[in-house]
Design a protein around this motif. Structure first.
Motif, PDB file in Angstrom:
ATOM      1  N   ILE A 101      -0.216  -1.895   9.247  1.00 50.58           N
ATOM      2  CA  ILE A 101       0.090  -1.225   7.979  1.00 50.58           C
ATOM      3  C   ILE A 101       1.599  -1.109   7.892  1.00 50.58           C
ATOM      4  O   ILE A 101       2.241  -0.591   8.814  1.00 50.58           O
ATOM      5  CB  ILE A 101      -0.542   0.181   7.890  1.00 50.58           C
ATOM      6  CG1 ILE A 101      -2.040   0.096   8.146  1.00 50.58           C
ATOM      7  CG2 ILE A 101      -0.276   0.793   6.515  1.00 50.58           C
ATOM      8  CD1 ILE A 101      -2.730   1.453   8.112  1.00 50.58           C
ATOM      9  N   ASP A 102       2.107  -1.611   6.788  1.00 53.80           N
ATOM     10  CA  ASP A 102       3.551  -1.668   6.605  1.00 53.80           C
ATOM     11  C   ASP A 102       3.893  -0.748   5.423  1.00 53.80           C
ATOM     12  O   ASP A 102       3.995   0.468   5.587  1.00 53.80           O
ATOM     13  CB  ASP A 102       3.890  -3.149   6.354  1.00 53.80           C
ATOM     14  CG  ASP A 102       5.367  -3.454   6.447  1.00 53.80           C
ATOM     15  OD1 ASP A 102       6.178  -2.524   6.462  1.00 53.80           O
ATOM     16  OD2 ASP A 102       5.719  -4.636   6.485  1.00 53.80           O
ATOM     17  N   THR A 103       3.991  -1.284   4.226  1.00 55.32           N
ATOM     18  CA  THR A 103       4.265  -0.434   3.064  1.00 55.32           C
ATOM     19  C   THR A 103       3.071   0.463   2.729  1.00 55.32           C
ATOM     20  O   THR A 103       3.230   1.491   2.087  1.00 55.32           O
ATOM     21  CB  THR A 103       4.580  -1.281   1.812  1.00 55.32           C
ATOM     22  OG1 THR A 103       3.420  -2.040   1.470  1.00 55.32           O
ATOM     23  CG2 THR A 103       5.751  -2.208   2.056  1.00 55.32           C
ATOM     24  N   GLY A 104       1.872   0.019   3.110  1.00 56.67           N
ATOM     25  CA  GLY A 104       0.654   0.759   2.759  1.00 56.67           C
ATOM     26  C   GLY A 104       0.034   0.290   1.451  1.00 56.67           C
ATOM     27  O   GLY A 104      -1.060   0.725   1.084  1.00 56.67           O
ATOM     28  N   LEU A 105       0.703  -0.625   0.780  1.00 53.72           N
ATOM     29  CA  LEU A 105       0.198  -1.066  -0.540  1.00 53.72           C
ATOM     30  C   LEU A 105      -1.159  -1.746  -0.441  1.00 53.72           C
ATOM     31  O   LEU A 105      -2.041  -1.526  -1.269  1.00 53.72           O
ATOM     32  CB  LEU A 105       1.217  -2.022  -1.198  1.00 53.72           C
ATOM     33  CG  LEU A 105       2.541  -1.374  -1.623  1.00 53.72           C
ATOM     34  CD1 LEU A 105       3.580  -2.432  -1.973  1.00 53.72           C
ATOM     35  CD2 LEU A 105       2.318  -0.441  -2.806  1.00 53.72           C
ATOM     36  N   THR A 106      -1.338  -2.561   0.590  1.00 53.22           N
ATOM     37  CA  THR A 106      -2.615  -3.279   0.738  1.00 53.22           C
ATOM     38  C   THR A 106      -3.765  -2.287   0.928  1.00 53.22           C
ATOM     39  O   THR A 106      -4.787  -2.357   0.240  1.00 53.22           O
ATOM     40  CB  THR A 106      -2.548  -4.240   1.942  1.00 53.22           C
ATOM     41  OG1 THR A 106      -1.436  -5.117   1.764  1.00 53.22           O
ATOM     42  CG2 THR A 106      -3.828  -5.046   2.084  1.00 53.22           C
ATOM     43  N   LEU A 107      -3.578  -1.348   1.862  1.00 54.10           N
ATOM     44  CA  LEU A 107      -4.669  -0.416   2.135  1.00 54.10           C
ATOM     45  C   LEU A 107      -4.861   0.611   1.043  1.00 54.10           C
ATOM     46  O   LEU A 107      -5.983   1.065   0.805  1.00 54.10           O
ATOM     47  CB  LEU A 107      -4.465   0.256   3.490  1.00 54.10           C
ATOM     48  CG  LEU A 107      -5.026  -0.598   4.616  1.00 54.10           C
ATOM     49  CD1 LEU A 107      -4.667  -0.015   5.965  1.00 54.10           C
ATOM     50  CD2 LEU A 107      -6.548  -0.723   4.489  1.00 54.10           C
ATOM     51  N   ASP A 108      -3.805   0.956   0.361  1.00 56.57           N
ATOM     52  CA  ASP A 108      -3.940   1.875  -0.769  1.00 56.57           C
ATOM     53  C   ASP A 108      -4.842   1.224  -1.824  1.00 56.57           C
ATOM     54  O   ASP A 108      -5.796   1.838  -2.321  1.00 56.57           O
ATOM     55  CB  ASP A 108      -2.556   2.169  -1.355  1.00 56.57           C
ATOM     56  CG  ASP A 108      -2.625   3.145  -2.519  1.00 56.57           C
ATOM     57  OD1 ASP A 108      -3.147   4.248  -2.320  1.00 56.57           O
ATOM     58  OD2 ASP A 108      -2.170   2.787  -3.624  1.00 56.57           O
ATOM     59  N   TYR A 109      -4.562  -0.026  -2.089  1.00 58.50           N
ATOM     60  CA  TYR A 109      -5.359  -0.775  -3.060  1.00 58.50           C
ATOM     61  C   TYR A 109      -6.809  -0.921  -2.570  1.00 58.50           C
ATOM     62  O   TYR A 109      -7.756  -0.638  -3.305  1.00 58.50           O
ATOM     63  CB  TYR A 109      -4.710  -2.151  -3.266  1.00 58.50           C
ATOM     64  CG  TYR A 109      -5.507  -3.084  -4.128  1.00 58.50           C
ATOM     65  CD1 TYR A 109      -5.489  -2.957  -5.508  1.00 58.50           C
ATOM     66  CD2 TYR A 109      -6.285  -4.086  -3.560  1.00 58.50           C
ATOM     67  CE1 TYR A 109      -6.230  -3.813  -6.307  1.00 58.50           C
ATOM     68  CE2 TYR A 109      -7.028  -4.949  -4.352  1.00 58.50           C
ATOM     69  CZ  TYR A 109      -6.998  -4.802  -5.719  1.00 58.50           C
ATOM     70  OH  TYR A 109      -7.737  -5.640  -6.508  1.00 58.50           O
ATOM     71  N   LEU A 110      -6.954  -1.335  -1.309  1.00 53.07           N
ATOM     72  CA  LEU A 110      -8.301  -1.561  -0.776  1.00 53.07           C
ATOM     73  C   LEU A 110      -9.143  -0.301  -0.739  1.00 53.07           C
ATOM     74  O   LEU A 110     -10.345  -0.341  -1.051  1.00 53.07           O
ATOM     75  CB  LEU A 110      -8.200  -2.112   0.648  1.00 53.07           C
ATOM     76  CG  LEU A 110      -7.984  -3.602   0.766  1.00 53.07           C
ATOM     77  CD1 LEU A 110      -7.782  -3.986   2.224  1.00 53.07           C
ATOM     78  CD2 LEU A 110      -9.174  -4.357   0.181  1.00 53.07           C
ATOM     79  N   THR A 111      -8.547   0.821  -0.357  1.00 55.19           N
ATOM     80  CA  THR A 111      -9.346   2.042  -0.288  1.00 55.19           C
ATOM     81  C   THR A 111      -9.801   2.476  -1.683  1.00 55.19           C
ATOM     82  O   THR A 111     -10.921   2.949  -1.844  1.00 55.19           O
ATOM     83  CB  THR A 111      -8.604   3.201   0.411  1.00 55.19           C
ATOM     84  OG1 THR A 111      -7.298   3.297  -0.119  1.00 55.19           O
ATOM     85  CG2 THR A 111      -8.504   3.005   1.888  1.00 55.19           C
TER      86      THR A 111
END
Ligand code: PRP
Length: 181
Positions: A101-111
């Motif tokens: 997890i870097d910026t968190g953008l991927t997981l924010d979107y995925l969650t």
């Protein structure tokens, strides 16, 4: 070490020990429950295959491919689904598995996307976390290691699709990715 490496950040043994610990904690937390593990392609694959062998529960797999980086070393901030899940996650206990997890953008979107599909529960497990790079807050339930802002490759992580098969995690020499001298 690979000649493109600056230093080994996490050895094969360190990773193995930590992954086994995570597996034990997850097995305990989900005791008596079936788990649907969602691997985020491609970086999480090596971690996922080791992690699931440390978990005792009945496990099902599914995979998603989400791109935010393309072939560059920095995030574009844009998240796209390249491959969606094969099956419904409704009423399932879902564990998203990521390599980093870097910026968190991927997981924010995925969650957001996955929680709208009605899972019984939704948690995140990442091998690596770079908290200093966070743009969007993400609640991480299971974290292997917090690391500083080195450009890391190996154990699934790539630079331009290279180095994923290294059994350890190393910081890449800045001259390889065009950063610094
Ligand atoms: C990496 C990583 C995460 C994402 C994290 O994937 O696997 O999915 O970036 O970055 P973020 O927190 O800034 O959103 P990448 O797009 O490099 O694809 P890959 O897994 O196929 O290498």
């Amino acid at each position: 070490m690979h000649p493109h490496g600056e230093k080994i950040l996490l050895s094969e043994q360190e990773i193995k020990t930590r992954v086994a610990q995570l597996g034990r904690v997850i097995s305990e937390d989900y005791k008596g429950k079936e788990l649907l593990v969602i691997g985020i392609l491609k970086g999480a694959i090596i971690f996922l295959t080791d992690l699931v062998r440390s978990i005792n529960n009945p496990i099902y797999f599914d995979f998603m491919s989400v791109s935010s980086y393309g072939d560059s070393a920095s995030t574009s901030g844009e998240v796209r689904i390249l491959k969606d899940l094969d099956k419904s996650i409704e009423d399932r206990h879902v564990l998203i598995v990521e390599d980093i997890i870097d910026t968190g953008l991927t997981l924010d979107y995925l969650t957001h996307v996955l929680s709208s599909r009605g899972p019984a529960s939704l948690k995140i497990c990442t091998l690596l976390d770079k908290p200093s790079r966070r743009v969007t807050p993400v609640y991480v339930h299971y974290r292997g290691f917090s690391i500083s802002n080195d450009f890391v490759v190996g154990y699934g992580l790539d630079y331009n699709e290279r180095y994923r098969n290294l059994p350890y995690i190393m910081a890449l020499r800045p001259k390889i990715y065009g950063g610094g001298s």
